[in-house]
Write a protein that holds these residues in place. Structure first.
Motif, PDB file in Angstrom:
ATOM      1  N   ALA A  49       8.115 -13.812   0.379  1.00  0.00           N
ATOM      2  CA  ALA A  49       8.901 -12.677   0.171  1.00  0.00           C
ATOM      3  C   ALA A  49       8.268 -11.404   0.427  1.00  0.00           C
ATOM      4  CB  ALA A  49       9.483 -12.875  -1.322  1.00  0.00           C
ATOM      5  N   ILE A  50       7.081 -11.435  -0.374  1.00  0.00           N
ATOM      6  CA  ILE A  50       6.006 -10.216  -0.090  1.00  0.00           C
ATOM      7  C   ILE A  50       5.825  -9.731   1.233  1.00  0.00           C
ATOM      8  CG2 ILE A  50       3.603  -9.170  -0.771  1.00  0.00           C
ATOM      9  CD1 ILE A  50       3.760 -10.922  -3.187  1.00  0.00           C
ATOM     10  N   LEU A  51       5.403 -10.807   1.977  1.00  0.00           N
ATOM     11  CA  LEU A  51       5.017 -10.482   3.401  1.00  0.00           C
ATOM     12  C   LEU A  51       6.376  -9.987   3.986  1.00  0.00           C
ATOM     13  CD1 LEU A  51       2.531 -13.413   4.206  1.00  0.00           C
ATOM     14  CD2 LEU A  51       2.121 -10.962   3.272  1.00  0.00           C
ATOM     15  N   ASP A  52       7.548 -10.616   3.846  1.00  0.00           N
ATOM     16  CA  ASP A  52       8.694 -10.174   4.620  1.00  0.00           C
ATOM     17  C   ASP A  52       8.920  -8.797   4.250  1.00  0.00           C
ATOM     18  OD1 ASP A  52       9.395 -12.659   5.870  1.00  0.00           O
ATOM     19  OD2 ASP A  52      10.681 -13.445   4.115  1.00  0.00           O
ATOM     20  N   ARG A  53       8.775  -8.263   3.061  1.00  0.00           N
ATOM     21  CA  ARG A  53       9.035  -6.819   2.563  1.00  0.00           C
ATOM     22  C   ARG A  53       8.121  -6.005   3.352  1.00  0.00           C
ATOM     23  NH1 ARG A  53      10.082  -9.015  -2.671  1.00  0.00           N
ATOM     24  NH2 ARG A  53       7.616  -8.536  -3.239  1.00  0.00           N
ATOM     25  N   ALA A  54       6.693  -6.425   3.578  1.00  0.00           N
ATOM     26  CA  ALA A  54       5.900  -5.612   4.262  1.00  0.00           C
ATOM     27  C   ALA A  54       6.246  -5.374   5.670  1.00  0.00           C
ATOM     28  CB  ALA A  54       4.509  -6.077   3.992  1.00  0.00           C
ATOM     29  N   LEU A  55       6.380  -6.477   6.049  1.00  0.00           N
ATOM     30  CA  LEU A  55       6.836  -6.341   7.828  1.00  0.00           C
ATOM     31  C   LEU A  55       8.151  -5.806   7.992  1.00  0.00           C
ATOM     32  CD1 LEU A  55       5.598 -10.086   8.765  1.00  0.00           C
ATOM     33  CD2 LEU A  55       4.618  -7.791   9.561  1.00  0.00           C
ATOM     34  N   LYS A  56       9.208  -5.862   6.981  1.00  0.00           N
ATOM     35  CA  LYS A  56      10.420  -5.174   7.277  1.00  0.00           C
ATOM     36  C   LYS A  56      10.130  -3.596   7.340  1.00  0.00           C
ATOM     37  CE  LYS A  56      14.957  -4.466   5.446  1.00  0.00           C
ATOM     38  NZ  LYS A  56      16.070  -4.988   4.375  1.00  0.00           N
ATOM     39  N   ALA A  57       9.198  -3.145   6.411  1.00  0.00           N
ATOM     40  CA  ALA A  57       8.903  -1.523   6.122  1.00  0.00           C
ATOM     41  C   ALA A  57       7.916  -1.456   7.478  1.00  0.00           C
ATOM     42  CB  ALA A  57       7.997  -1.570   5.110  1.00  0.00           C
ATOM     43  N   ALA A  58       7.306  -2.409   8.108  1.00  0.00           N
ATOM     44  CA  ALA A  58       6.512  -1.852   9.323  1.00  0.00           C
ATOM     45  C   ALA A  58       7.294  -1.763  10.528  1.00  0.00           C
ATOM     46  CB  ALA A  58       5.223  -2.996   9.501  1.00  0.00           C
ATOM     47  N   GLY A  59       8.336  -2.319  10.587  1.00  0.00           N
ATOM     48  CA  GLY A  59       9.346  -2.361  11.739  1.00  0.00           C
ATOM     49  C   GLY A  59       9.361  -3.506  12.583  1.00  0.00           C
ATOM     50  N   PRO A  60      10.337  -3.483  13.420  1.00  0.00           N
ATOM     51  CA  PRO A  60      10.476  -4.669  14.342  1.00  0.00           C
ATOM     52  C   PRO A  60       9.379  -5.304  15.306  1.00  0.00           C
ATOM     53  CG  PRO A  60      11.716  -2.753  15.389  1.00  0.00           C
ATOM     54  CD  PRO A  60      11.173  -2.498  14.085  1.00  0.00           C
ATOM     55  N   ALA A  61       8.426  -4.348  15.489  1.00  0.00           N
ATOM     56  CA  ALA A  61       7.241  -4.775  16.605  1.00  0.00           C
ATOM     57  C   ALA A  61       6.103  -5.334  15.922  1.00  0.00           C
ATOM     58  CB  ALA A  61       6.789  -3.537  17.414  1.00  0.00           C
ATOM     59  N   SER A  62       6.182  -5.831  14.710  1.00  0.00           N
ATOM     60  CA  SER A  62       5.087  -6.540  14.191  1.00  0.00           C
ATOM     61  C   SER A  62       5.130  -7.897  13.964  1.00  0.00           C
ATOM     62  CB  SER A  62       4.956  -5.752  12.556  1.00  0.00           C
ATOM     63  OG  SER A  62       4.850  -4.323  12.848  1.00  0.00           O
ATOM     64  N   GLY A  63       3.883  -8.636  13.617  1.00  0.00           N
ATOM     65  CA  GLY A  63       4.112 -10.030  13.573  1.00  0.00           C
ATOM     66  C   GLY A  63       2.757 -10.606  12.521  1.00  0.00           C
ATOM     67  N   LEU A 399      -7.446 -19.725   3.436  1.00  0.00           N
ATOM     68  CA  LEU A 399      -6.307 -18.970   4.324  1.00  0.00           C
ATOM     69  C   LEU A 399      -6.845 -18.463   5.558  1.00  0.00           C
ATOM     70  CD1 LEU A 399      -3.720 -18.186   1.660  1.00  0.00           C
ATOM     71  CD2 LEU A 399      -4.204 -20.413   2.687  1.00  0.00           C
ATOM     72  N   ALA A 400      -6.509 -18.775   6.624  1.00  0.00           N
ATOM     73  CA  ALA A 400      -6.750 -18.112   7.773  1.00  0.00           C
ATOM     74  C   ALA A 400      -5.426 -17.256   8.028  1.00  0.00           C
ATOM     75  CB  ALA A 400      -7.005 -18.790   9.157  1.00  0.00           C
ATOM     76  N   PHE A 401      -5.786 -15.726   8.557  1.00  0.00           N
ATOM     77  CA  PHE A 401      -4.550 -14.923   8.637  1.00  0.00           C
ATOM     78  C   PHE A 401      -4.683 -13.853   9.868  1.00  0.00           C
ATOM     79  CE2 PHE A 401      -7.317 -12.782   5.713  1.00  0.00           C
ATOM     80  CZ  PHE A 401      -7.287 -11.442   6.274  1.00  0.00           C
ATOM     81  N   ALA A 402      -3.564 -13.494  10.397  1.00  0.00           N
ATOM     82  CA  ALA A 402      -3.543 -12.501  11.385  1.00  0.00           C
ATOM     83  C   ALA A 402      -2.352 -11.500  11.014  1.00  0.00           C
ATOM     84  CB  ALA A 402      -3.669 -13.023  12.854  1.00  0.00           C
ATOM     85  N   LEU A 403      -2.525 -10.329  10.776  1.00  0.00           N
ATOM     86  CA  LEU A 403      -1.482  -9.323  10.488  1.00  0.00           C
ATOM     87  C   LEU A 403      -1.573  -8.281  11.557  1.00  0.00           C
ATOM     88  CD1 LEU A 403      -2.254  -8.730   6.674  1.00  0.00           C
ATOM     89  CD2 LEU A 403      -1.051 -10.595   7.883  1.00  0.00           C
ATOM     90  N   MET A 404      -0.550  -8.169  12.230  1.00  0.00           N
ATOM     91  CA  MET A 404      -0.465  -7.273  13.244  1.00  0.00           C
ATOM     92  C   MET A 404       0.646  -6.165  13.469  1.00  0.00           C
ATOM     93  SD  MET A 404      -1.840  -9.849  16.586  1.00  0.00           S
ATOM     94  CE  MET A 404      -2.485  -8.269  17.637  1.00  0.00           C
ATOM     95  N   LEU A 405       0.435  -5.098  12.781  1.00  0.00           N
ATOM     96  CA  LEU A 405       1.545  -4.068  12.557  1.00  0.00           C
ATOM     97  C   LEU A 405       1.602  -2.952  13.669  1.00  0.00           C
ATOM     98  CD1 LEU A 405       1.243  -5.651   9.901  1.00  0.00           C
ATOM     99  CD2 LEU A 405       1.425  -3.512   8.642  1.00  0.00           C
ATOM    100  N   ASP A 406       2.655  -2.877  14.671  1.00  0.00           N
ATOM    101  CA  ASP A 406       2.593  -2.071  15.573  1.00  0.00           C
ATOM    102  C   ASP A 406       3.964  -0.956  15.135  1.00  0.00           C
ATOM    103  OD1 ASP A 406       0.799  -3.379  16.687  1.00  0.00           O
ATOM    104  OD2 ASP A 406       1.836  -3.895  18.649  1.00  0.00           O
ATOM    105  N   GLY A 407       3.731   0.085  15.512  1.00  0.00           N
ATOM    106  CA  GLY A 407       4.989   1.159  15.039  1.00  0.00           C
ATOM    107  C   GLY A 407       4.463   2.207  14.032  1.00  0.00           C
ATOM    108  N   PRO A 408       4.247   1.777  12.900  1.00  0.00           N
ATOM    109  CA  PRO A 408       4.077   2.762  11.641  1.00  0.00           C
ATOM    110  C   PRO A 408       2.937   3.572  12.043  1.00  0.00           C
ATOM    111  CG  PRO A 408       3.780   0.488  10.912  1.00  0.00           C
ATOM    112  CD  PRO A 408       4.285   0.344  12.177  1.00  0.00           C
ATOM    113  N   SER A 409       2.569   4.719  11.302  1.00  0.00           N
ATOM    114  CA  SER A 409       1.239   5.348  11.445  1.00  0.00           C
ATOM    115  C   SER A 409       0.327   4.615  10.700  1.00  0.00           C
ATOM    116  CB  SER A 409       1.543   6.764  10.441  1.00  0.00           C
ATOM    117  OG  SER A 409       1.682   6.313   9.005  1.00  0.00           O
TER     118      SER A 409
END
Length: 427
Positions: A49-63, A399-409
């Motif tokens: 739920a936390i990660l979903d909210r953050a990625l929704k705020a980041a926009g559609p080009a993130s993963g 936990l291994a993780f990769a956060l890739m946020l494209d679009g926001p400042s």
């Protein structure tokens, strides 16, 4: 794969490197960190739920992808197969390639070679300051500031020359940067000078992080500094007005060595040093590829990641400055998963800055459970903000993780990633 890179004592024909033999590829785990998925427990649901909210705020080009290394299950995945510019997360691939091909104990050498002979304190002939691609060579005061006090100095070379009885050089001191090409920058500027990103210029012979002037290349600047140090120690010498490659018959007169590769990968990854990354990439090209260039070295990194781990990101440089580089969250996490609990994986984790503590993540997640419990590599270009690494969760799983946020400042994305990595550590 080329023959072993174990070098004899570097002489005029040496590569400027001492390493252990290269290791052979391991059998690749053909599975993906996307599967299997963890059962949807209350803890998993809360994290999702936390990660979903953050990625929704980041926009559609993130993963993003989060993987539990203990249970071998994916905890969270969102657009994890889409390739994006990794930016400096690319240095994870560069670091692993260096550790697998060269080993953590490899050292790079800067040498003084001579043609001529010594009579009565005078070296009758020329000297050559030959670069081995060591980015830590420089002034001791500079190295204390930039390299945590590590790195060889010209004073060490001069002490060896004095120990040989040299008090005067009749000829000139030439700079030899022939190990690499003479392209001064990276892919973003078409291999031309890029001071904003590199804080110096690329060369096989650098001094004080590739310092140069309008009249002196990095190599000639290094030779000038050596000559000034020689004069200060009572050796009369003059800098040549041009560069020259040391001839094959030149004899070794002095040698200094870099810190071990395990220390230099930390000097690269903690501050995300692009000059280090590209010089190391050129080194891979010299030893295992088609020469000392960024494209040649990047091809070696790509082949290494494919051979050892069965992964095929698009790797065009060592730093990640090229926007044409492509990697997905799944590929990054697969790499982190495959190296975990291996010698290369241990060295990789040790090279990364600690979230909320130092380096490029000093202020990231500093007021969250991630502080001191996660190590991660940042990756930042304009409107590209990435983070990848390891977190020790509340249940002591890793936990291994990769956060890739494209679009926001970048500022907005950094705030979001701080929340995300805090949630991962709090899982």
């Amino acid at each position: 794969m080329p023959p072993s890179t174990q070098a004899s004592a570097p002489g005029a024909a040496g590569t400027g490197l001492t390493t252990a033999p290269t290791s052979q590829p391991n059998p690749v785990n053909a599975g993906s960190s996307l599967t299997p998925a963890a059962p949807r427990t209350a803890a998993v649901a809360r994290l999702q739920a936390i990660l979903d909210r953050a990625l929704k705020a980041a926009g559609p080009a993130s993963g993003a992808l989060v993987y539990d290394l203990n249970t071998r299950q994916a905890v969270y995945a969102h657009q994890a197969l889409s390739g994006r510019p990794p930016a400096s997360v690319e240095k994870l691939y560069t670091t692993v390639a260096l550790l697998r091909r060269l080993g953590p104990d490899a050292r790079l050498h800067t040498t003084v070679l001579g043609t001529g002979h010594l009579v009565g304190g005078t070296w009758h002939g020329d000297l050559y300051l030959r670069g081995g691609g060591d980015p830590t060579f420089g002034d001791s005061g500079f190295n204390r500031f930039w390299n945590q006090g590590q790195g060889p100095t010209p004073n060490q070379l001069v002490a060896q020359l004095r120990g040989r009885g040299i008090r005067r050089v009749s000829g000139r001191v030439f700079a030899d940067e022939s190990l690499f090409d003479r392209r001064r920058g990276g892919m973003m500027t078409g291999l031309n000078v890029d001071l904003p990103d590199f804080a110096g210029q690329l060369s096989a012979l650098t001094y004080d992080h590739g310092t140069a002037t309008s009249r002196l290349s990095p190599a000639r600047f290094a030779a000038r500094e050596l000559v000034l140090t020689m004069r200060g120690s009572g050796i009369a010498a003059r800098t040549a007005s041009s560069e020259r490659t040391a001839p094959p018959h030149a004899q070794l007169l002095a040698l200094v060595s870099s810190p071990p590769m395990a220390a230099m990968t930390r000097l690269m990854d903690v501050p995300s040093d692009d000059l280090f990354a590209e010089l190391f990439t050129k080194q891979l090209g010299v030893l295992f590829g088609r020469g000392g260039s960024i494209p040649a070295g990047s091809a070696v990194t790509s082949q290494t990641i494919a051979d050892f781990y069965g992964l095929h990101p698009r790797i065009l440089d060592g730093s990640g400055l090229s926007r044409r580089d492509r990697s997905s969250p799944a590929q990054i996490v697969d790499l982190l998963r495959e190296v975990w609990h291996t010698p290369a994986g241990g060295e990789l984790a040790a090279s990364l800055p600690t979230v909320g503590v130092d380096g490029t993540v000093e202020f990231l997640g500093a007021r969250t459970p991630a502080r001191g419990r996660c190590v991660a590599k940042t990756g930042t270009l304009d409107y590209v903000t990435n983070l990848a690494g390891y977190c020790r969760a509340r249940d002591h799983h890793t936990l291994a993780f990769a956060l890739m946020l494209d679009g926001p400042s970048n500022w907005t994305a950094t705030v979001l990633e701080g929340r995300m990595v805090g949630a991962i550590a709090g899982y």
